[in-house]
Design a protein around this motif. Structure first.
Motif, PDB file in Angstrom:
ATOM      1  N   PHE A  70       0.822  -1.208   0.000  1.00 54.19           N
ATOM      2  CA  PHE A  70       0.000   0.000   0.000  1.00 54.19           C
ATOM      3  C   PHE A  70       0.854   1.257   0.000  1.00 54.19           C
ATOM      4  CE2 PHE A  70      -3.243  -2.953   1.794  1.00 54.19           C
ATOM      5  CZ  PHE A  70      -4.208  -2.773   0.805  1.00 54.19           C
ATOM      6  N   LEU A  71       1.997   1.192   0.641  1.00 55.54           N
ATOM      7  CA  LEU A  71       2.923   2.318   0.612  1.00 55.54           C
ATOM      8  C   LEU A  71       3.486   2.499  -0.796  1.00 55.54           C
ATOM      9  CD1 LEU A  71       4.345   4.475   2.326  1.00 55.54           C
ATOM     10  CD2 LEU A  71       6.105   2.782   2.861  1.00 55.54           C
ATOM     11  N   GLU A  72       3.858   1.412  -1.433  1.00 55.43           N
ATOM     12  CA  GLU A  72       4.357   1.468  -2.804  1.00 55.43           C
ATOM     13  C   GLU A  72       3.274   1.944  -3.755  1.00 55.43           C
ATOM     14  OE1 GLU A  72       5.889  -2.421  -3.513  1.00 55.43           O
ATOM     15  OE2 GLU A  72       7.580  -2.173  -2.131  1.00 55.43           O
ATOM     16  N   LEU A  73       2.026   1.523  -3.502  1.00 54.34           N
ATOM     17  CA  LEU A  73       0.907   1.970  -4.327  1.00 54.34           C
ATOM     18  C   LEU A  73       0.743   3.485  -4.222  1.00 54.34           C
ATOM     19  CD1 LEU A  73      -2.512   0.378  -4.871  1.00 54.34           C
ATOM     20  CD2 LEU A  73      -2.457   2.677  -3.927  1.00 54.34           C
ATOM     21  N   ALA A  74       0.804   4.025  -3.003  1.00 58.76           N
ATOM     22  CA  ALA A  74       0.666   5.473  -2.819  1.00 58.76           C
ATOM     23  C   ALA A  74       1.773   6.220  -3.551  1.00 58.76           C
ATOM     24  CB  ALA A  74       0.686   5.813  -1.330  1.00 58.76           C
ATOM     25  N   GLU A  75       2.968   5.658  -3.553  1.00 55.28           N
ATOM     26  CA  GLU A  75       4.084   6.279  -4.268  1.00 55.28           C
ATOM     27  C   GLU A  75       3.876   6.222  -5.784  1.00 55.28           C
ATOM     28  OE1 GLU A  75       7.153   3.918  -2.571  1.00 55.28           O
ATOM     29  OE2 GLU A  75       7.470   5.246  -0.836  1.00 55.28           O
ATOM     30  N   VAL A  76       3.346   5.092  -6.276  1.00 46.03           N
ATOM     31  CA  VAL A  76       3.030   4.976  -7.700  1.00 46.03           C
ATOM     32  C   VAL A  76       1.965   6.004  -8.084  1.00 46.03           C
ATOM     33  CG1 VAL A  76       1.917   3.493  -9.432  1.00 46.03           C
ATOM     34  CG2 VAL A  76       3.741   2.574  -7.985  1.00 46.03           C
ATOM     35  N   GLN A  77       0.971   6.189  -7.237  1.00 48.06           N
ATOM     36  CA  GLN A  77      -0.059   7.194  -7.507  1.00 48.06           C
ATOM     37  C   GLN A  77       0.549   8.581  -7.624  1.00 48.06           C
ATOM     38  OE1 GLN A  77      -2.729   6.477  -4.215  1.00 48.06           O
ATOM     39  NE2 GLN A  77      -4.050   5.133  -5.429  1.00 48.06           N
ATOM     40  N   ARG A  78       1.505   8.881  -6.763  1.00 38.38           N
ATOM     41  CA  ARG A  78       2.185  10.185  -6.847  1.00 38.38           C
ATOM     42  C   ARG A  78       2.925  10.322  -8.188  1.00 38.38           C
ATOM     43  NH1 ARG A  78       3.638  12.389  -1.607  1.00 38.38           N
ATOM     44  NH2 ARG A  78       1.647  12.574  -0.496  1.00 38.38           N
ATOM     45  N   GLU A  79       3.582   9.238  -8.597  1.00 36.85           N
ATOM     46  CA  GLU A  79       4.364   9.289  -9.834  1.00 36.85           C
ATOM     47  C   GLU A  79       3.465   9.410 -11.063  1.00 36.85           C
ATOM     48  OE1 GLU A  79       6.767   5.796  -9.837  1.00 36.85           O
ATOM     49  OE2 GLU A  79       7.785   6.308  -7.959  1.00 36.85           O
ATOM     50  N   VAL A 102     -12.091   6.304  12.106  1.00 34.43           N
ATOM     51  CA  VAL A 102     -11.865   5.104  12.904  1.00 34.43           C
ATOM     52  C   VAL A 102     -10.580   4.388  12.502  1.00 34.43           C
ATOM     53  CG1 VAL A 102     -12.800   2.815  13.471  1.00 34.43           C
ATOM     54  CG2 VAL A 102     -14.321   4.790  13.361  1.00 34.43           C
ATOM     55  N   PHE A 103     -10.283   4.380  11.203  1.00 31.79           N
ATOM     56  CA  PHE A 103      -9.117   3.651  10.697  1.00 31.79           C
ATOM     57  C   PHE A 103      -8.309   4.583   9.796  1.00 31.79           C
ATOM     58  CE2 PHE A 103      -7.922  -0.837   8.864  1.00 31.79           C
ATOM     59  CZ  PHE A 103      -6.594  -0.570   9.125  1.00 31.79           C
ATOM     60  N   PRO A 104      -7.533   5.491  10.387  1.00 33.99           N
ATOM     61  CA  PRO A 104      -6.834   6.523   9.600  1.00 33.99           C
ATOM     62  C   PRO A 104      -5.848   5.976   8.577  1.00 33.99           C
ATOM     63  CG  PRO A 104      -6.820   7.049  11.947  1.00 33.99           C
ATOM     64  CD  PRO A 104      -7.299   5.648  11.835  1.00 33.99           C
ATOM     65  N   GLY A 105      -5.240   4.810   8.852  1.00 41.04           N
ATOM     66  CA  GLY A 105      -4.188   4.304   7.973  1.00 41.04           C
ATOM     67  C   GLY A 105      -4.646   3.379   6.875  1.00 41.04           C
ATOM     68  N   ALA A 106      -5.955   3.194   6.740  1.00 40.96           N
ATOM     69  CA  ALA A 106      -6.466   2.262   5.729  1.00 40.96           C
ATOM     70  C   ALA A 106      -6.436   2.873   4.339  1.00 40.96           C
ATOM     71  CB  ALA A 106      -7.891   1.847   6.072  1.00 40.96           C
ATOM     72  N   THR A 107      -6.110   2.047   3.355  1.00 37.24           N
ATOM     73  CA  THR A 107      -6.282   2.418   1.946  1.00 37.24           C
ATOM     74  C   THR A 107      -7.599   1.819   1.488  1.00 37.24           C
ATOM     75  OG1 THR A 107      -3.902   2.475   1.541  1.00 37.24           O
ATOM     76  CG2 THR A 107      -5.347   2.238  -0.384  1.00 37.24           C
ATOM     77  N   LEU A 108      -8.432   2.633   0.851  1.00 35.98           N
ATOM     78  CA  LEU A 108      -9.762   2.199   0.446  1.00 35.98           C
ATOM     79  C   LEU A 108      -9.777   1.831  -1.031  1.00 35.98           C
ATOM     80  CD1 LEU A 108     -11.883   4.977   2.212  1.00 35.98           C
ATOM     81  CD2 LEU A 108     -10.873   2.893   3.188  1.00 35.98           C
ATOM     82  N   ASP A 141      -4.793  14.707   6.364  1.00 34.31           N
ATOM     83  CA  ASP A 141      -3.564  15.372   6.823  1.00 34.31           C
ATOM     84  C   ASP A 141      -2.393  14.401   6.731  1.00 34.31           C
ATOM     85  OD1 ASP A 141      -3.704  13.657   9.162  1.00 34.31           O
ATOM     86  OD2 ASP A 141      -5.135  15.079   9.994  1.00 34.31           O
ATOM     87  N   GLY A 142      -1.191  14.947   6.912  1.00 34.18           N
ATOM     88  CA  GLY A 142       0.004  14.114   6.905  1.00 34.18           C
ATOM     89  C   GLY A 142       0.609  13.927   5.527  1.00 34.18           C
ATOM     90  N   GLU A 143       1.511  12.966   5.449  1.00 33.32           N
ATOM     91  CA  GLU A 143       2.286  12.742   4.223  1.00 33.32           C
ATOM     92  C   GLU A 143       1.426  12.392   3.021  1.00 33.32           C
ATOM     93  OE1 GLU A 143       6.017   9.916   2.688  1.00 33.32           O
ATOM     94  OE2 GLU A 143       5.233   9.727   4.742  1.00 33.32           O
ATOM     95  N   TRP A 144       0.314  11.703   3.251  1.00 34.13           N
ATOM     96  CA  TRP A 144      -0.497  11.202   2.145  1.00 34.13           C
ATOM     97  C   TRP A 144      -1.834  11.937   2.012  1.00 34.13           C
ATOM     98  CZ3 TRP A 144       2.830   8.686  -0.531  1.00 34.13           C
ATOM     99  CH2 TRP A 144       3.844   7.985   0.107  1.00 34.13           C
ATOM    100  N   THR A 145      -1.826  13.212   2.386  1.00 36.90           N
ATOM    101  CA  THR A 145      -3.033  14.028   2.304  1.00 36.90           C
ATOM    102  C   THR A 145      -3.667  13.946   0.911  1.00 36.90           C
ATOM    103  OG1 THR A 145      -2.186  15.576   3.933  1.00 36.90           O
ATOM    104  CG2 THR A 145      -3.948  16.368   2.513  1.00 36.90           C
ATOM    105  N   GLY A 146      -4.967  13.681   0.888  1.00 35.56           N
ATOM    106  CA  GLY A 146      -5.708  13.615  -0.373  1.00 35.56           C
ATOM    107  C   GLY A 146      -5.671  12.266  -1.044  1.00 35.56           C
ATOM    108  N   GLN A 147      -4.855  11.334  -0.495  1.00 34.42           N
ATOM    109  CA  GLN A 147      -4.788   9.992  -1.071  1.00 34.42           C
ATOM    110  C   GLN A 147      -5.519   9.011  -0.146  1.00 34.42           C
ATOM    111  OE1 GLN A 147      -0.302  10.691  -2.349  1.00 34.42           O
ATOM    112  NE2 GLN A 147      -1.030   8.747  -3.184  1.00 34.42           N
ATOM    113  N   GLY A 148      -5.075   7.763  -0.108  1.00 31.94           N
ATOM    114  CA  GLY A 148      -5.733   6.772   0.729  1.00 31.94           C
ATOM    115  C   GLY A 148      -6.862   6.048   0.036  1.00 31.94           C
TER     116      GLY A 148
END
Length: 381
Positions: free
Chosen positions: A6-15, A287-293, A315-322
């Motif tokens: 999921f972390l790699e996915l978020a980075e791919v989304q940024r790219e 309830v689950f801030p760190g979940a990717t939906l 908020d945080g590093e992945w604001t607007g993603q998830g």
């Protein structure tokens, strides 16, 4: 640095500057074998057709004749076998063409085949799925990390579920002594109806196979708020304390993620299916801030950005993603007029490129919804 899917996915989304996820689900058309074969064949140019004729067709021809016609088992009529081979070969070529367009022309690098659409073809459909997965992995060598999610919704007791996890995400070495990964998907989804056994977590002293895979970097998405019309029939039932079954599931998974320390850089290795066809007000994220939906329902099911935007990270590093915005039929058949296409399958490439461009525009526009900026949900790209 330690990472996970999921972390790699978020980075791919940024790219790639989008949260789009391309479904790879082959659907039938009218007209029987000739009708279906004709539609899929029409999308292919001369190079694609030569690949189909010289490589893919003969691969399936040899395989099906060996599997179905050799030995003393029941053998189907030869005309059925020929039609089966024709269909498999042209469908695979169509799917790889869609993948090529998306990766090479649209910079899309998140894919989600649905297992049932390959299982409908029987055992050779499983081989097709394996070949599609390998095709995507090969593209990584030139185009960078590509995330591949298998939509399979497995949900069984821990021993059976471990076998699913092993075959779909794991390596057979430890269990069977064979250094082989049958599919090696990055993420798969599960249904929680049989309880949290489906996660196969075990405990800290004796981790289960699901937990081991997540610690090794794989991801598991739990079906939570599905996009189908009758999903609320059970998911929205009230349980003790006034909460819904769906929200109790979110609570349980959030606690499970914390207990097993499954977050890196604010993102958990556990995700949730939350459909875009039902209104969400941000309660899941609280309830689950760190979940990717994983958000299905865009395209044919009529899902809307407005239904899901409040569940993005505020908020945080992945604001607007998830989130992962998934479209399947709109991805596979963008030339159909109901998806805004030209109506001609020969225009697959131009219609798909236009469809992705329009999605990116709509995605950015969705962040202008009233109240989002005040909550900290801003366009991340």
């Amino acid at each position: 640095m330690k990472t996970h899917a999921f972390l790699e996915l978020a980075e791919v989304q940024r790219e790639t500057k989008t949260m789009y996820c391309a479904g790879l689900d082959p659907h039938p058309f009218s007209g029987g074998l000739q009708g279906n074969y004709g539609v899929y064949l029409e999308a292919l140019n001369s190079t694609d057709k030569n690949k189909n004729k010289n490589l893919v067709y003969f691969f399936y021809s040899d395989l099906v004749r060996f599997a179905l016609l050799k030995g003393n088992y029941y053998a189907p009529p030869i005309n059925q076998v020929n039609g089966y081979v024709m269909l498999l070969s042209v469908v695979e070529c169509y799917i790889t063409k869609v993948i090529d367009i998306l990766v090479k022309k649209c910079n899309i690098r998140v894919f989600k085949p649905q297992a049932g659409f390959y299982e409908q073809f029987g055992p050779l459909g499983q081989i097709m799925l394996s070949r599609i997965r390998q095709y995507i992995k090969n593209l990584e060598k030139e185009h960078g990390r590509i995330i591949c999610i298998l939509d399979c919704k497995r949900g069984d007791i821990a021993t059976t579920q471990s076998a699913y996890f092993l075959g779909l995400m794991g390596n057979l070495l430890e269990s069977w002594g064979i250094d082989y990964t049958p599919f090696d998907f990055d993420i798969i989804n599960v249904t929680p109806w049989m309880g949290l056994d489906v996660m196969v977590m075990g405990d800290k002293e004796n981790p289960g196979f699901g937990l081991k895979l997540m610690k090794e970097g794989k991801g598991i998405i739990v079906v939570n708020k599905s996009s189908n019309p009758t999903g609320p029939q059970y998911q929205e039932q009230i349980v003790d304390g006034g909460s819904t079954i769906q929200m109790q599931n979110v609570v349980d998974l959030s606690l499970l993620s914390l207990y097993h320390d499954l977050e890196i850089s604010g993102l958990s290795t556990i995700g949730l299916v939350v459909g875009s066809t039902h209104i969400c007000e941000g309660n899941i994220r609280k309830v689950f801030p760190g979940a990717t939906l994983l958000v299905p329902g865009f395209g044919a099911q009529g899902g809307k950005f407005t239904n899901i935007m409040q569940e993005l990270i505020p908020d945080g590093e992945w604001t607007g993603q998830g989130a992962i915005f998934s479209s399947s039929r709109g991805t596979m058949y963008p030339w159909e007029t109901k998806f805004g296409g030209s109506g001609d399958v020969k225009n697959l490439e131009t219609d798909l490129i236009a469809s992705i461009s329009n999605f990116r525009i709509a995605e950015e526009e969705a962040f202008k919804e009233s109240g989002l900026k005040e909550k900290g949900i801003i366009y991340p790209f």
